[in-house]
Motif scaffolding. Structure first.
Motif, PDB file in Angstrom:
ATOM      1  N   LYS A 123      33.226  26.778  40.066  1.00  0.00           N
ATOM      2  CA  LYS A 123      34.501  26.116  40.350  1.00  0.00           C
ATOM      3  C   LYS A 123      35.703  27.037  40.175  1.00  0.00           C
ATOM      4  O   LYS A 123      36.818  26.674  40.521  1.00  0.00           O
ATOM      5  N   GLY A 124      35.483  28.226  39.604  1.00  0.00           N
ATOM      6  CA  GLY A 124      36.562  29.202  39.487  1.00  0.00           C
ATOM      7  C   GLY A 124      37.476  29.016  38.289  1.00  0.00           C
ATOM      8  O   GLY A 124      38.584  29.560  38.266  1.00  0.00           O
ATOM      9  N   VAL A 125      37.031  28.288  37.287  1.00  0.00           N
ATOM     10  CA  VAL A 125      37.859  28.090  36.100  1.00  0.00           C
ATOM     11  C   VAL A 125      38.218  29.427  35.471  1.00  0.00           C
ATOM     12  O   VAL A 125      39.351  29.640  35.020  1.00  0.00           O
ATOM     13  N   VAL A 137      38.691  32.209  36.970  1.00  0.00           N
ATOM     14  CA  VAL A 137      39.747  32.813  37.794  1.00  0.00           C
ATOM     15  C   VAL A 137      41.099  32.230  37.394  1.00  0.00           C
ATOM     16  O   VAL A 137      42.073  32.964  37.210  1.00  0.00           O
ATOM     17  N   LEU A 138      41.143  30.919  37.241  1.00  0.00           N
ATOM     18  CA  LEU A 138      42.387  30.267  36.831  1.00  0.00           C
ATOM     19  C   LEU A 138      42.841  30.757  35.462  1.00  0.00           C
ATOM     20  O   LEU A 138      44.004  31.111  35.280  1.00  0.00           O
ATOM     21  N   LEU A 139      41.933  30.814  34.503  1.00  0.00           N
ATOM     22  CA  LEU A 139      42.319  31.246  33.153  1.00  0.00           C
ATOM     23  C   LEU A 139      42.789  32.697  33.136  1.00  0.00           C
ATOM     24  O   LEU A 139      43.737  33.031  32.419  1.00  0.00           O
ATOM     25  N   ARG A 140      42.164  33.538  33.925  1.00  0.00           N
ATOM     26  CA  ARG A 140      42.626  34.937  34.010  1.00  0.00           C
ATOM     27  C   ARG A 140      43.974  35.026  34.732  1.00  0.00           C
ATOM     28  O   ARG A 140      44.788  35.899  34.429  1.00  0.00           O
ATOM     29  N   ALA A 141      44.208  34.141  35.687  1.00  0.00           N
ATOM     30  CA  ALA A 141      45.485  34.131  36.420  1.00  0.00           C
ATOM     31  C   ALA A 141      46.657  33.873  35.478  1.00  0.00           C
ATOM     32  O   ALA A 141      47.763  34.385  35.699  1.00  0.00           O
ATOM     33  N   LEU A 142      46.417  33.116  34.430  1.00  0.00           N
ATOM     34  CA  LEU A 142      47.495  32.785  33.496  1.00  0.00           C
ATOM     35  C   LEU A 142      48.043  34.002  32.779  1.00  0.00           C
ATOM     36  O   LEU A 142      49.150  33.968  32.256  1.00  0.00           O
ATOM     37  N   GLU A 143      47.265  35.072  32.757  1.00  0.00           N
ATOM     38  CA  GLU A 143      47.682  36.316  32.103  1.00  0.00           C
ATOM     39  C   GLU A 143      48.440  37.248  33.054  1.00  0.00           C
ATOM     40  O   GLU A 143      48.945  38.278  32.631  1.00  0.00           O
ATOM     41  N   SER A 183      37.698  27.665  43.713  1.00  0.00           N
ATOM     42  CA  SER A 183      36.244  27.573  43.778  1.00  0.00           C
ATOM     43  C   SER A 183      35.615  28.624  44.681  1.00  0.00           C
ATOM     44  O   SER A 183      36.192  29.050  45.673  1.00  0.00           O
ATOM     45  N   ALA A 184      34.372  28.957  44.342  1.00  0.00           N
ATOM     46  CA  ALA A 184      33.577  29.872  45.155  1.00  0.00           C
ATOM     47  C   ALA A 184      32.760  29.123  46.194  1.00  0.00           C
ATOM     48  O   ALA A 184      32.278  29.723  47.161  1.00  0.00           O
ATOM     49  N   VAL A 240      44.407  30.516  48.749  1.00  0.00           N
ATOM     50  CA  VAL A 240      44.428  31.837  48.136  1.00  0.00           C
ATOM     51  C   VAL A 240      43.017  32.396  48.055  1.00  0.00           C
ATOM     52  O   VAL A 240      42.039  31.661  48.149  1.00  0.00           O
ATOM     53  N   ALA A 241      42.926  33.691  47.839  1.00  0.00           N
ATOM     54  CA  ALA A 241      41.642  34.305  47.521  1.00  0.00           C
ATOM     55  C   ALA A 241      41.303  33.941  46.074  1.00  0.00           C
ATOM     56  O   ALA A 241      42.199  33.686  45.265  1.00  0.00           O
ATOM     57  N   ALA A 242      40.042  33.918  45.756  1.00  0.00           N
ATOM     58  CA  ALA A 242      39.600  33.574  44.397  1.00  0.00           C
ATOM     59  C   ALA A 242      39.779  34.774  43.473  1.00  0.00           C
ATOM     60  O   ALA A 242      38.838  35.253  42.845  1.00  0.00           O
ATOM     61  N   GLN A 243      41.002  35.245  43.395  1.00  0.00           N
ATOM     62  CA  GLN A 243      41.375  36.382  42.558  1.00  0.00           C
ATOM     63  C   GLN A 243      42.523  35.967  41.650  1.00  0.00           C
ATOM     64  O   GLN A 243      43.468  35.314  42.107  1.00  0.00           O
ATOM     65  N   PRO A 244      42.486  36.344  40.384  1.00  0.00           N
ATOM     66  CA  PRO A 244      43.544  35.929  39.465  1.00  0.00           C
ATOM     67  C   PRO A 244      44.964  36.242  39.946  1.00  0.00           C
ATOM     68  O   PRO A 244      45.851  35.386  39.837  1.00  0.00           O
TER      69      PRO A 244
END
Length: 180
Positions: free
Chosen positions: A11-13, A15-21, A84-85, A123-127
């Protein structure tokens, strides 16, 4: 902002958590609600991500939600995020749209109608990409409101019960016209 669904690597969680940084979100005030059951195989990775968070106070894990609690999450979120992937038809994204919550999705979510209607961002699944989209939404209240209106319209016209019934009826008529 929030994520709603099965808390799983697919689900990409992470990715989301890394995006926050990401630097794109520096200076923005927000919290992220992660709502849903945690997949036990993913729990160790999730625990490591939570421990590594530079602002753990921004993270709220609720477990599963339903009914009025779920509606409140959508009503008060600046955005629904699903990096999500792989998805079939992500019901949580449709619920977000129907509630007027802008969405940030990957192409793997299979909802190109969202960007076509201007109801969210793909978006791409990248932080860094997720962070940039979130920063854009956090920085533009008018854009969020407009996407919310468009999302409600899209949900009703394309995914609502009446629209689905009309498509099913048209399919049945088409099949009935075919020779046996």
């Amino acid at each position: 902002m929030h994520f709603l669904g099965r808390v799983h690597e697919k689900k990409g969680v992470q990715v989301l958590l890394r995006a926050l940084e990401a630097p794109a979100l520096a200076g923005h005030t927000f919290a992220v609600v992660i709502a849903g059951p945690v997949d036990e195989a993913f729990r160790p990775a999730l625990d490591r991500l939570r421990a590594a968070a530079s602002s753990p106070e921004r993270l709220v894990f609720t477990g599963p939600v339903a009914g009025a609690r779920k509606a409140a999450l959508f009503a008060h979120a600046a955005a629904f995020v699903l990096p999500s992937a792989s998805e079939g038809l992500p019901m949580a994204a449709l619920e977000a749209l129907a509630s007027g919550c802008p969405v940030v999705l990957t192409a793997a979510c299979g909802l190109p109608e969202v960007t076509e209607a201007g109801a969210g961002l793909e978006v791409a699944a990248q932080p860094a990409d997720v962070a940039a989209a979130l920063a854009r939404l956090l920085g533009d209240e008018r854009l969020r409101q407009e996407m919310g209106r468009r999302g409600r319209r899209l949900a009703a016209e394309r995914f609502g019960r009446e629209a689905a019934a009309e498509r099913m009826l048209a399919l049945c008529r088409e099949v009935a016209r075919q020779p046996a």
